[in-house]
Scaffold this active site. Sequence first.
Site, PDB file in Angstrom:
ATOM      1  N   TYR A  18     -12.236  10.059   1.197  1.00 32.18           N
ATOM      2  CA  TYR A  18     -13.404  10.077   1.863  1.00 32.18           C
ATOM      3  C   TYR A  18     -13.100  10.221   3.504  1.00 32.18           C
ATOM      4  O   TYR A  18     -11.857  10.402   3.876  1.00 32.18           O
ATOM      5  CB  TYR A  18     -13.825   8.382   1.750  1.00 32.18           C
ATOM      6  N   ARG A  75       0.603  -1.205  -0.136  1.00 30.68           N
ATOM      7  CA  ARG A  75       0.094  -0.084  -0.020  1.00 30.68           C
ATOM      8  C   ARG A  75       0.904   1.119   0.071  1.00 30.68           C
ATOM      9  O   ARG A  75       0.581   2.340  -0.760  1.00 30.68           O
ATOM     10  CB  ARG A  75      -0.904  -0.028   1.081  1.00 30.68           C
ATOM     11  N   TYR A  85       0.435   4.522  -2.487  1.00 31.10           N
ATOM     12  CA  TYR A  85       0.356   5.855  -1.864  1.00 31.10           C
ATOM     13  C   TYR A  85       1.267   6.759  -2.602  1.00 31.10           C
ATOM     14  O   TYR A  85       1.101   8.070  -2.754  1.00 31.10           O
ATOM     15  CB  TYR A  85       0.304   5.920  -0.319  1.00 31.10           C
TER      16      TYR A  85
END
Length: 278
Positions: free
Chosen positions: A104, A78, A82
């Site tokens: 979000y 991840r 990113y």
Amino acid sequence: MNTSSSHFSEPTPRRGSLACVGMGMTLGSHLTPLAHSYIVQADVVFAALSDAVVEAWLRRMHGDVRSLQPYYREGKSRMRTYRQWVDLMLDEVRAGKRVCGVFYGHPGIFAWSPHKAIEKAREEGFEARMEPGISAEDCLYADLGIDPGRYGCQHFEASQLLFYERRLDPSAYLVLWQVGVVGDRSLARFATGPAYRQVLVDVLAQDYPLDHEIIVYRGATLPIQTPGVRRIRLRDLPGDPLTAVETVVLPPAVALKPNPAIQERLAAIDALEVDAGR
């Protein structure tokens, strides 16, 4: 008439800018007017949102919305994803565009890329700012009726409790984030299994009884949804069908313990102030 170029200044190139804004948790309910203005005034919008429905709603506001979700992949770190997000946004900023990154919830909570992108943009001399949004934490307090000021509230990314020695206070609320991937050292999984959560339970059992009631919580992302709330025993957490977007809350397990020595000291100060006021 002298028309040499020395009499004319070159037009100043338009500088790029970056705004990372929060969409909030519930579609259509949590977007602030300022965040909305950054979206509609941007040249390009990058989106990391909770689901395709929210992304489709965003596309109604702007004609150039680029989803960041496809950069996720099972087995891919991840952190690599990113960093790609940061590069994508900064490339457009360097090209002189007004860039808006829409995330979000709150763009600064459990979100590495917005912080890093803003940091790099400012280092390079671009205007960059973050506009907050209503976070999962905000919704959690409202949906579960928790006042963090009553007993205190601790927040931890769940894996930190396994990777590091952390001190817990069982007289306060404990909120654990990303329990669904607890123990993942690769940053490349979308979920970890019961064996990993059992390690978490063993760590928590040093401060909480195994029959302590805990809350598994998921905030609503669509107006037609209701928050997900289920209560289980701590010992049952490894076998619970936990998802990556759910949060685990441990209510206080012991009462607040008075500190007589400090209270006596404060009483003495009170008495001195009363005497001084006479």
